[in-house]
Design a protein around this motif. Structure first.
Motif, PDB file in Angstrom:
ATOM      1  N   GLU B 209       0.790  -1.226   0.000  1.00 42.65           N
ATOM      2  CA  GLU B 209       0.000   0.000   0.000  1.00 42.65           C
ATOM      3  C   GLU B 209       0.833   1.293   0.000  1.00 42.65           C
ATOM      4  O   GLU B 209       0.609   2.196  -0.802  1.00 42.65           O
ATOM      5  N   ALA B 210       1.832   1.358   0.886  1.00 43.02           N
ATOM      6  CA  ALA B 210       2.611   2.593   1.000  1.00 43.02           C
ATOM      7  C   ALA B 210       3.472   2.816  -0.251  1.00 43.02           C
ATOM      8  O   ALA B 210       3.594   3.932  -0.753  1.00 43.02           O
ATOM      9  N   LEU B 213       1.329   4.071  -3.083  1.00 41.75           N
ATOM     10  CA  LEU B 213       1.031   5.496  -2.961  1.00 41.75           C
ATOM     11  C   LEU B 213       2.235   6.327  -3.414  1.00 41.75           C
ATOM     12  O   LEU B 213       2.078   7.331  -4.111  1.00 41.75           O
ATOM     13  N   TRP B 244     -10.830   2.996   8.914  1.00 39.56           N
ATOM     14  CA  TRP B 244     -10.391   4.405   8.883  1.00 39.56           C
ATOM     15  C   TRP B 244      -9.059   4.573   8.161  1.00 39.56           C
ATOM     16  O   TRP B 244      -8.862   5.550   7.453  1.00 39.56           O
ATOM     17  N   SER B 245      -8.147   3.612   8.350  1.00 33.88           N
ATOM     18  CA  SER B 245      -6.852   3.762   7.660  1.00 33.88           C
ATOM     19  C   SER B 245      -7.053   3.635   6.155  1.00 33.88           C
ATOM     20  O   SER B 245      -6.419   4.335   5.370  1.00 33.88           O
ATOM     21  N   LYS B 246      -7.983   2.751   5.746  1.00 36.46           N
ATOM     22  CA  LYS B 246      -8.274   2.650   4.313  1.00 36.46           C
ATOM     23  C   LYS B 246      -8.940   3.925   3.813  1.00 36.46           C
ATOM     24  O   LYS B 246      -8.677   4.399   2.714  1.00 36.46           O
ATOM     25  N   GLY B 247      -9.802   4.469   4.658  1.00 34.27           N
ATOM     26  CA  GLY B 247     -10.520   5.687   4.265  1.00 34.27           C
ATOM     27  C   GLY B 247      -9.566   6.848   4.031  1.00 34.27           C
ATOM     28  O   GLY B 247      -9.723   7.620   3.085  1.00 34.27           O
ATOM     29  N   ILE B 248      -8.541   6.959   4.876  1.00 33.60           N
ATOM     30  CA  ILE B 248      -7.604   8.075   4.720  1.00 33.60           C
ATOM     31  C   ILE B 248      -6.811   7.918   3.426  1.00 33.60           C
ATOM     32  O   ILE B 248      -6.460   8.897   2.765  1.00 33.60           O
ATOM     33  N   LEU B 249      -6.576   6.640   3.047  1.00 31.10           N
ATOM     34  CA  LEU B 249      -5.869   6.409   1.789  1.00 31.10           C
ATOM     35  C   LEU B 249      -6.696   6.871   0.592  1.00 31.10           C
ATOM     36  O   LEU B 249      -6.163   7.423  -0.371  1.00 31.10           O
ATOM     37  N   ALA B 250      -8.009   6.627   0.669  1.00 23.31           N
ATOM     38  CA  ALA B 250      -8.877   7.043  -0.441  1.00 23.31           C
ATOM     39  C   ALA B 250      -8.732   8.547  -0.663  1.00 23.31           C
ATOM     40  O   ALA B 250      -8.618   9.017  -1.796  1.00 23.31           O
ATOM     41  N   SER B 251      -8.724   9.304   0.448  1.00 23.68           N
ATOM     42  CA  SER B 251      -8.570  10.762   0.316  1.00 23.68           C
ATOM     43  C   SER B 251      -7.154  11.121  -0.125  1.00 23.68           C
ATOM     44  O   SER B 251      -6.959  12.065  -0.893  1.00 23.68           O
ATOM     45  N   ALA B 252      -6.174  10.360   0.371  1.00 21.63           N
ATOM     46  CA  ALA B 252      -4.784  10.653   0.020  1.00 21.63           C
ATOM     47  C   ALA B 252      -4.574  10.511  -1.489  1.00 21.63           C
ATOM     48  O   ALA B 252      -3.976  11.384  -2.124  1.00 21.63           O
ATOM     49  N   ALA B 254      -6.842  10.729  -3.850  1.00 18.67           N
ATOM     50  CA  ALA B 254      -7.565  11.800  -4.547  1.00 18.67           C
ATOM     51  C   ALA B 254      -6.825  13.125  -4.419  1.00 18.67           C
ATOM     52  O   ALA B 254      -6.821  13.947  -5.337  1.00 18.67           O
ATOM     53  N   SER B 255      -6.153  13.339  -3.274  1.00 23.30           N
ATOM     54  CA  SER B 255      -5.454  14.617  -3.062  1.00 23.30           C
ATOM     55  C   SER B 255      -4.287  14.780  -4.030  1.00 23.30           C
ATOM     56  O   SER B 255      -3.817  15.879  -4.257  1.00 23.30           O
ATOM     57  N   ALA B 294     -16.466   5.308   2.892  1.00 27.58           N
ATOM     58  CA  ALA B 294     -15.141   5.926   2.807  1.00 27.58           C
ATOM     59  C   ALA B 294     -15.075   6.930   1.659  1.00 27.58           C
ATOM     60  O   ALA B 294     -14.075   7.619   1.494  1.00 27.58           O
TER      61      ALA B 294
END
Lengths: 142, 745
Positions: B209-210, B213, B244-252, B254-255, B294
């Motif tokens: 995952e990391a 990204l 929640w950790s997966k959710g933050i990745l979704a935003s990351a 998109a950002s 998410a």
């Protein structure tokens, strides 16, 4: 870039507003061309999406009936201000068993204030509470 | 000792591919049950003061982290009270009712709990699920995703395969790695190759995952689908994540202007040991509500790599289709599985595929291997390079579109070569270990990585590490391409970077067409409302699909009309009734005059001579007549028989089909029929003549042996049609049966 009520932005931006879109660094998108890249005039921030653009996209999503996608894009807009290394650190801190409740709370406050990221900060705080209630925090110090 | 009786047919069945699979009965306590587990909760929902206080029989205080996430983010509290008040059967009927618009169904689904959605699905059979999918798919046009990998992890081959994938019409391409450290090079080769084959093809790499990204932030990937979620908490923790950790990745993602979708699927929890008594579908619905909550635009599901597990159980394929449908009904983009090997049996694989292919999903597979199976690093593709033509023929058969179109060999070779040259140039310009000319040439024509020269893997890995740690990004790749004279590819890779700035493709179900126009559920929503609406395969798409390179002009199948130079048939007046022990050979109207060969390629002269020789061998006289009033074999044969002194006639069509007929029999009740014209030899015709002579003289011969070849009809049915049409065109209703003078030249 302002949303003029007489001439609202239309999706897709690439088709209707390409000349009005600026990159995260504030340069016009149309500056992103081969000549400027070859002469080294384009940096990484020049190929990054801006918070404003993501906010526009969030509005399109909401209007089309995708409310959750819109929320995500708003968080993403905030996160454009957070450096990549820090994003990776936030992700790591939010994985199971990585952080104590207080570590997550302080991360939440720091992110919210340093990057004007209310949405993201609240989300980390929500995770802290959920982790506390369901046993997903770091074990040894808590 | 009594031996057990065994059936030879069962013995054969045991050896069939289908019986290499494992089939088990349900075992709900381990989660080995696809739908409707006795352990699944009953639907319920309680809302107090704007928050969910009870869901599916569980009070808020007992919520696990998944319940908590779903209650907070996955259920729309405005629509929930009305939606939950409806009956599950009523909702199931809305899914298939063409008078209920897609958006109305999505609104209802937005207010349902996981158990309620599971109950709705239990009312639907697979055809109803397909009907519903046709309506609920989010994007108007379905597409497909390619898998692009190779065992040697050769970047030139990755680039060439990516280019071919693009040319074939894949809207997305995914790669992965055998050696994790190769990820930067594989992602780079995929990106460059894809932009050669099809501008706008989105690319991604499946890795940790990391790392994923990081590569995406460098601009080397344009989307991600590695965000796996699970329906039980212990499984989630084994995956080292939380909702929640997966959710933050979704935003990351998109950002950084990168599209992402989540991954989930039936059976993963049971496989990891944490099915916990729930049905696979119920757990998958929990996943899908997390994905939606998410804020991800979509998901790849359909059991994915666990597919064999639900398929070992009753209604496994139905349950997997149900999970695809639930995702679409929740408004998510669906890449609908069909990627991991699902069966030993080709018949079973195809049958399962139809559930997604016929109604169309956003991506019919979440990875369709453009390489042979051995090069698929995703663990063996369900459909691979060797299945490509089968797939295209099915599209043509059913008039369905998955975004793929037939390609010509020359154009494939051209884009493969261009892609291999482009990545070679990038490696050279960026000081990576050289890609040789030999590699470029091999990648252009390769069947598999066996055809590729070996590379120095230690040097590649060191360079890949350095690339990852450097500040180099996709912009440097653009510059390298432009400097090396690949401005076209540079421009496409650059446009992909511009699209990250625009963010149009972050929306639900977004892809690009070949001109970089975004097609998403926002600007091209699926507007299916029954026949005559929604996506129809027509215009250029249909022209492309039906123009298979293998399809030939039917005119080319048969030679031009011409008489047989070896045989002269001269009419000598209307045929009269004969007497005595004779055989009349009646020919079809085109025989030897406008046609000259049978389906078996025998000349009319040879065939007629063999028959006449056969008759003569028994010492019996013959006459030859031509029938003009019809082309039907029974009619031709019977016409001859009626004129014959012995009442025995041989009918012979110009395409070679022949029979022996007898005066007084019903037209379709002949004495012998040689129906397999393509397999007939001169010996068969000789034997037919001899047998006819035997019947004419009151003897009963053994029928002419015939080889039955059921595939001959399949191969030759078009030829048969064309040749018979020629016979039919020679029919002259007014002309009586004529006696012919036979001269062999």
């Amino acid at each position: 870039m302002t949303d003029d009520p007489d001439r609202p932005f239309r999706y897709p931006l690439g088709q209707h507003h390409r000349d009005e879109i600026a990159t995260k660094s504030g340069r016009p998108l149309k500056d992103l061309d081969l000549d400027r890249i070859l002469s080294g005039q384009v940096g990484p921030d020049d190929v990054s999406v801006s918070a404003e653009t993501l906010e526009l996209q969030a509005a399109f999503a909401r209007k089309a009936g995708y409310g959750e996608v819109a929320e995500n894009l708003l968080s993403a807009a905030e996160m454009t201000r957070i450096p990549s290394t820090e994003i990776l650190e936030i992700y790591e801190a939010m994985r199971p068993g990585r952080s104590t409740y207080y570590q997550l709370l302080s991360l939440s406050q720091r992110i919210a204030s340093m990057y004007q990221a209310e949405h993201t900060g609240a989300y980390i705080r929500e995770a802290a509470e959920a982790y506390r209630d369901t046993g997903l925090l770091k074990m040894d110090e808590d | 000792m009594k031996t057990e009786m065994r059936s030879k047919r069962f013995e054969r069945l045991r050896q069939r591919d289908i019986n290499k699979e494992v089939f088990v009965s349900e075992m709900p306590e381990l989660g080995l049950i696809v739908m409707d587990s006795p352990g699944d909760p009953k639907p319920s929902l309680e809302i107090r003061d704007g928050r969910i206080t009870e869901m599916d029989g569980r009070a808020e205080a007992e919520f696990d982290a998944i319940d908590r996430f779903i209650a907070k983010h996955g259920i729309n509290l405005t629509h929930a009270p009305d939606a939950m008040a409806m009956g599950s059967l009523e909702i199931a009927r809305m899914l298939v009712d063409i008078h209920v618009p897609q958006r109305r169904v999505m609104q209802v689904f937005s207010g349902l709990t996981p158990a309620m959605i599971a109950e709705v699905m239990s009312h639907l059979n697979v055809v109803e699920m397909m009907m519903a999918m046709q309506k609920m798919r989010q994007r108007k046009r379905p597409y497909d995703q390619a898998h692009v990998t190779n065992w040697k992890e050769n970047p030139a081959l990755v680039a060439a395969d990516a280019a071919e994938a693009g040319l074939r019409g894949f809207a997305e391409g995914e790669t992965t790695v055998r050696v994790a450290r190769m990820a930067p090079f594989s992602a780079l080769a995929l990106l460059v190759g894809a932009q050669v084959g099809r501008p706008g093809m989105m690319t991604q790499i499946s890795c940790e995952e990391a790392l994923n990204l990081r590569l995406a932030m460098k601009g080397l990937a344009t989307y991600a689908e590695t965000l796996s979620v699970y329906g039980t908490i212990p499984s989630f923790l084994d995956g080292d994540d939380t909702p929640w950790s997966k959710g933050i990745l979704a935003s990351a993602y998109a950002s950084r202007g990168i599209k992402s979708r989540f991954t989930s699927g039936s059976g993963s929890e049971a496989l990891m040991g944490y099915g916990m008594g729930f049905s696979m579908l119920y757990l998958e619905i929990r996943c899908l509500l997390m994905v939606k909550g998410a804020g991800s635009q979509g998901v790849q599901n359909g059991s994915i790599s666990c597919i064999a597990l639900p398929e070992s159980l009753p209604n496994g394929v139905r349950g997997v289709m149900a999970e695809n449908l639930v995702a679409a009904a929740l408004g998510l983009e669906v890449a609908s599985g069909n990627d991991a090997m699902s069966s030993h049996s080709q018949m079973r694989k195809t049958a399962k595929l139809m559930l997604q292919m016929l109604p169309g999903t956003d991506f019919v597979t979440s990875g369709h291997s453009v390489m042979p199976r051995k090069d698929n690093l995703f663990g063996g593709g369900n459909f691979d390079a060797e299945d490509m033509d089968d797939w295209l023929v099915i599209q043509r058969d059913m008039q369905v579109d998955t975004g793929l179109k037939p390609v010509r060999e020359a154009e494939v070779l051209a884009v493969r070569r261009h892609a291999a040259k482009a990545i070679q140039a990038v490696f050279r310009e960026m000081d990576f270990p050289a890609i040789t000319e030999a590699e470029v040439e091999a990648a252009t024509t390769a069947f598999s990585s066996d055809d590729m020269p070996d590379r120095e893997s230690i040097a590649d890995l060191a360079a890949a590490d350095a690339f990852l740690d450097s500040d180099l990004t996709a912009l440097d790749v653009v510059a390298a391409l432009a400097r090396a004279g690949f401005e076209d590819v540079a421009e496409n890779v650059l446009e992909m970077q511009r699209q990250r700035v625009l963010g149009d493709y972050l929306h639900t179900s977004a892809v690009f067409d070949e001109d970089f126009n975004v097609q998403s559920a926002v600007n091209t929503p699926n507007d299916y409302r029954g026949p005559g609406t929604g996506y129809r395969v027509e215009g250029k798409v249909w022209d492309d699909i039906r123009a298979l390179p293998q399809a030939i002009d039917p005119h080319a199948l048969v030679e031009d009309e011409a008489p047989d130079p070896g045989l002269d048939l001269a009419p000598i007046g209307p045929a009269a009734a004969g007497d005595g022990a004779e055989v009349v050979v009646a020919l079809g109207p085109a025989f030897a005059s406008v046609m000259n060969k049978t389906l078996a390629g025998l000349s009319h002269a040879e065939v007629l001579r063999a028959i006449l020789d056969g008759i003569a061998a028994e010492g019996v006289a013959w006459r030859v007549v031509k029938v003009w009033h019809g082309a039907d074999l029974a009619d031709i044969g019977l016409s001859g028989a009626r004129l014959c002194g012995s009442g025995i006639g041989i009918g012979l069509q110009s395409k070679g089909t022949a029979l022996i007929h007898k005066k007084g029999l019903a037209p379709l009740n002949n004495l012998e029929l040689l129906s397999m014209a393509p397999n007939l030899t001169l010996d068969s015709y000789f034997a037919l003549g001899r047998n006819a002579a035997c019947y004419a003289t009151g003897r009963a011969p053994a029928p002419v042996p015939m080889k039955v070849d059921n595939m001959a009809r399949l191969r030759l049915i078009v030829h048969t049609t064309l040749l018979h049409h020629r016979e039919v065109r020679q029919i002259d209703k007014a002309r009586s049966v004529e006696e012919m003078k036979v001269t062999f030249r």
